[in-house]
Enzyme design. Structure first.
Site, PDB file in Angstrom:
ATOM      1  CD  GLU A 247      -2.928  -1.222   0.367  1.00 27.02           C
ATOM      2  OE1 GLU A 247      -3.216  -0.164  -0.230  1.00 27.02           O
ATOM      3  OE2 GLU A 247      -3.506  -2.299   0.143  1.00 27.02           O
ATOM      4  CB  CYS A 281      -1.893   7.158   1.558  1.00 24.64           C
ATOM      5  SG  CYS A 281      -3.169   6.171   2.355  1.00 24.64           S
TER       6      CYS A 281
HETATM    7  P1  NDP Z   1       8.327   4.997   4.396  1.00 23.33           P
HETATM    8  O1  NDP Z   1       8.234   4.237   3.130  1.00 23.33           O
HETATM    9  O2  NDP Z   1       9.504   5.869   4.612  1.00 23.33           O
HETATM   10  O3  NDP Z   1       8.305   4.006   5.646  1.00 23.33           O
HETATM   11  C1  NDP Z   1       7.284   3.045   5.847  1.00 23.33           C
HETATM   12  C2  NDP Z   1       7.823   1.956   6.749  1.00 23.33           C
HETATM   13  O4  NDP Z   1       8.835   1.245   6.045  1.00 23.33           O
HETATM   14  C3  NDP Z   1       8.477   2.498   8.017  1.00 23.33           C
HETATM   15  O5  NDP Z   1       8.235   1.616   9.093  1.00 23.33           O
HETATM   16  C4  NDP Z   1       9.944   2.483   7.618  1.00 23.33           C
HETATM   17  O6  NDP Z   1      10.807   2.480   8.713  1.00 23.33           O
HETATM   18  C5  NDP Z   1      10.013   1.196   6.822  1.00 23.33           C
HETATM   19  N1  NDP Z   1      11.177   1.070   5.970  1.00 23.33           N
HETATM   20  C6  NDP Z   1      11.997   2.027   5.483  1.00 23.33           C
HETATM   21  N2  NDP Z   1      13.004   1.473   4.750  1.00 23.33           N
HETATM   22  C7  NDP Z   1      12.787   0.137   4.760  1.00 23.33           C
HETATM   23  C8  NDP Z   1      13.465  -0.978   4.191  1.00 23.33           C
HETATM   24  N3  NDP Z   1      14.585  -0.860   3.460  1.00 23.33           N
HETATM   25  N4  NDP Z   1      12.964  -2.204   4.398  1.00 23.33           N
HETATM   26  C9  NDP Z   1      11.828  -2.369   5.113  1.00 23.33           C
HETATM   27  N5  NDP Z   1      11.175  -1.359   5.716  1.00 23.33           N
HETATM   28  C10 NDP Z   1      11.631  -0.120   5.531  1.00 23.33           C
HETATM   29  O7  NDP Z   1       6.972   5.802   4.538  1.00 23.33           O
HETATM   30  P2  NDP Z   1       6.611   6.887   5.619  1.00 23.33           P
HETATM   31  O8  NDP Z   1       6.719   6.289   6.989  1.00 23.33           O
HETATM   32  O9  NDP Z   1       7.368   8.131   5.306  1.00 23.33           O
HETATM   33  O10 NDP Z   1       5.055   7.095   5.331  1.00 23.33           O
HETATM   34  C11 NDP Z   1       4.579   7.954   4.378  1.00 23.33           C
HETATM   35  C12 NDP Z   1       4.268   7.221   3.090  1.00 23.33           C
HETATM   36  O11 NDP Z   1       3.356   6.171   3.321  1.00 23.33           O
HETATM   37  C13 NDP Z   1       3.604   8.122   2.063  1.00 23.33           C
HETATM   38  O12 NDP Z   1       4.172   7.891   0.802  1.00 23.33           O
HETATM   39  C14 NDP Z   1       2.162   7.657   2.078  1.00 23.33           C
HETATM   40  O13 NDP Z   1       1.464   7.904   0.887  1.00 23.33           O
HETATM   41  C15 NDP Z   1       2.320   6.201   2.345  1.00 23.33           C
HETATM   42  N6  NDP Z   1       1.087   5.652   2.882  1.00 23.33           N
HETATM   43  C16 NDP Z   1       0.325   4.824   2.096  1.00 23.33           C
HETATM   44  C17 NDP Z   1      -0.885   4.344   2.548  1.00 23.33           C
HETATM   45  C18 NDP Z   1      -1.721   3.428   1.718  1.00 23.33           C
HETATM   46  O14 NDP Z   1      -2.591   2.782   2.283  1.00 23.33           O
HETATM   47  N7  NDP Z   1      -1.520   3.334   0.426  1.00 23.33           N
HETATM   48  C19 NDP Z   1      -1.408   4.731   3.884  1.00 23.33           C
HETATM   49  C20 NDP Z   1      -0.513   5.571   4.620  1.00 23.33           C
HETATM   50  C21 NDP Z   1       0.677   6.024   4.131  1.00 23.33           C
HETATM   51  P3  NDP Z   1      11.443   3.867   9.201  1.00 23.33           P
HETATM   52  O15 NDP Z   1      10.317   4.702   9.662  1.00 23.33           O
HETATM   53  O16 NDP Z   1      12.345   3.450  10.275  1.00 23.33           O
HETATM   54  O17 NDP Z   1      12.161   4.452   8.013  1.00 23.33           O
END
Ligand code: NDP
Length: 483
Positions: A247, A281
């Protein structure tokens, strides 16, 4: 200050090497908690515990697991206010929003999947001489990776169906918002959920998240986050043949037709753009308005936005709090600067000023809701996900042009259409390349419906049957009739 721990095999533990990270309140820059900076061997411990616990958990009946979900919902409901407070502190979102949306939906996710589980019947396919029985089992251990914008709301949206279908869990919340995942772990511990069924490992994405993706015992990954991270998730997990649900990001269009009821469309578009400071999102971060009503609509929108109360997240009257961090604030501001170089005009906002009491000094990540006009619809500000309180306004002269502009991004998550002509709205909705379209509303959710995006907004769907399907493996048993 809280010292949060991982929750592994029913115990609250530090990272194996004792390292920690600070959790910062974006409203004042203060450290509110520390979390373990876990690594691959912490994930290893959690995955082993989960693998061990999953067999017994999967052997319980669906009815027993439904009772567990209701028990979790009851226990979380007792902590509704604590969840809202923690979420507001961690994210800077208004406390009223955290109560109404985050805390309520986190409870509702467990209640919904309990009720939905009760409605399930065995799937059978009768042949002339045999009957097929479709059995559903848990995948095994699943990894749940979630973002910071709706922390417990999105984590519980995955935990509930994962538990229901018989999986054990290794979860990693965003390191920016660890508090409510910790409340969930404490709650599951208090109600004596069997040890190892739910494990929580805090830390950084490239360390903990990556280790979850790579762990051989983790059979499925449900990921919500940005599109760039989603690419890493897919690239890592796909060659290991893990089941994947992604997502991802969005750049959703709010389309206002010339016959729209502006008394509804204006507040609707403002709500879609600025709920949670635009950090949902599904937020409508591009408004496409029929040129015939553009002037009238835009001036009403600016008035509406200027009436929104920006203020301290902990004040009941606040409608707009902070963005997630100072770092994110700088990113959002860089897009506002870019908009000016791309030919845009700031119609309102664009500054850090608050209309509420500014006693949090300069360390608060406050940004006024910002409306930008005059940008070409193909500009970077109008096509890239900013994920902050910024909306761009564009005009169209025909429905075909509205569709063309709405579809002119790499994303395809959601959108809304505002019109008095329901049939026209419904027909237009089918031309928009997204997973979800609302007509005359926004973020109106029936949890049985499919949720997810097309194009670079994701792969797969969550919600109702789609969640149950993702979190289970099916076996077809074909039994010949006896005569
Ligand atoms: P990120 O992609 O930065 O992070 C999401 C999660 O992934 C966090 O827990 C992050 O950890 C983790 N992560 C980062 N790098 C890795 C990796 N290499 N391997 C595995 N996990 C990893 O997103 P954000 O937290 O900045 O959230 C915002 C984004 O989420 C926006 O783009 C938004 O649109 C999207 N979103 C989508 C939704 C949907 O349903 N489609 C709903 C809500 C948000 P860490 O925080 O430690 O970096």
């Amino acid at each position: 200050m809280l010292e949060l721990k991982n929750y592994v095999n029913g115990e609250f533990v530090s990272a194996h090497d004792g390292q920690t990270l600070d959790d910062i309140n974006p409203a004042n820059g203060e450290v509110i908690a520390t979390i373990p900076r876990s690594k691959a061997n912490d994930v290893e411990r959690a995955a082993r515990a989960a693998e061990h616990a999953q067999k017994d958990w999967n052997a319980t009946s669906l009815e027993q697991r439904i009772v567990w979900l209701d028990t979790i919902a009851d226990a979380l409901e007792q902590k509704h206010e604590a969840i809202a407070q923690a979420e507001s502190l961690d994210t800077g979102k208004p406390i009223s929003l955290a109560r109404r949306v985050d805390a309520s939906r986190s409870v509702e996710n467990f209640r919904f999947f309990a009720a939905f589980g009760r409605e399930q019947t065995e799937m059978t396919f009768k042949m002339e001489d045999a009957t097929n029985f479709v059995h559903r089992n848990g995948l095994g251990v699943v990894g749940l990776i979630t973002p910071w914008n709706l922390p417990l709301y999105l984590l519980s949206w995955k935990v509930a169906p994962a538990l229901l279908m018989g999986n054990a869990i290794v979860a990693k919340p965003s390191e920016l918002t660890p508090m409510t995942a910790n409340i969930l772990a404490e709650t599951l511990d208090e109600i004596n959920l069997p040890k190892g069924v739910f494990n929580l490992v805090h830390g950084l994405g490239p360390e903990v998240g990556q280790a979850i993706l790579e762990h051989p015992s983790i059979k499925g990954i449900s990921f919500t986050g940005g599109t760039a991270t989603g690419r890493i998730v897919a690239a890592t997990a796909a060659p290991l043949f893990k089941k994947l649900s992604l997502e991802l990001g969005g750049k959703n269009a709010t389309i206002v037709l010339d016959d729209a009821d502006l008394d509804k469309a204006v507040p609707g578009a403002a709500r879609a753009a600025f709920t949670n400071s635009g950090q949902v999102c599904l937020c409508g971060s591009r408004i496409l308005v029929d040129s015939k009503i553009a002037e009238q609509f835009t001036s009403a929108l600016v008035k509406e936005v200027e009436s929104m109360r920006i203020g301290r997240p902990d004040e009941d009257a606040t409608q707009i709090g902070t963005v997630i961090s100072m770092e994110h604030l700088l990113k959002v501001e860089s897009y506002i600067d870019l908009a000016l170089t791309e030919g845009g005009t700031i119609l309102t906002g664009g500054t850090r000023s608050m209309t509420g009491p500014l006693d949090h000094g300069e360390n608060g990540a406050y940004l006024a809701p910002t409306v930008i006009g005059g940008l070409p619809h193909w500009s970077r500000c109008a096509t890239e996900e900013i994920f902050g309180p910024v909306v761009t306004v564009h005009t169209f002269d025909s429905l075909a042009e509205a569709t063309e502009i709405a579809n002119a991004t790499e994303y395809g998550l959601a959108g809304s259409i505002w019109t008095k002509d329901i049939e026209k709205g419904h027909a237009l909705a089918k031309t928009i390349d997204t997973g979800i379209v609302w007509v005359n509303t926004w973020l109106h959710r029936d949890l049985r419906t499919p949720f997810g995006g097309v194009k670079n907004s994701g792969v797969g769907r969550e919600g109702g049957q789609w969640s149950l399907g993702f979190f289970s493996e099916t076996t077809n048993v074909c039994v010949m009739d006896s005569n």
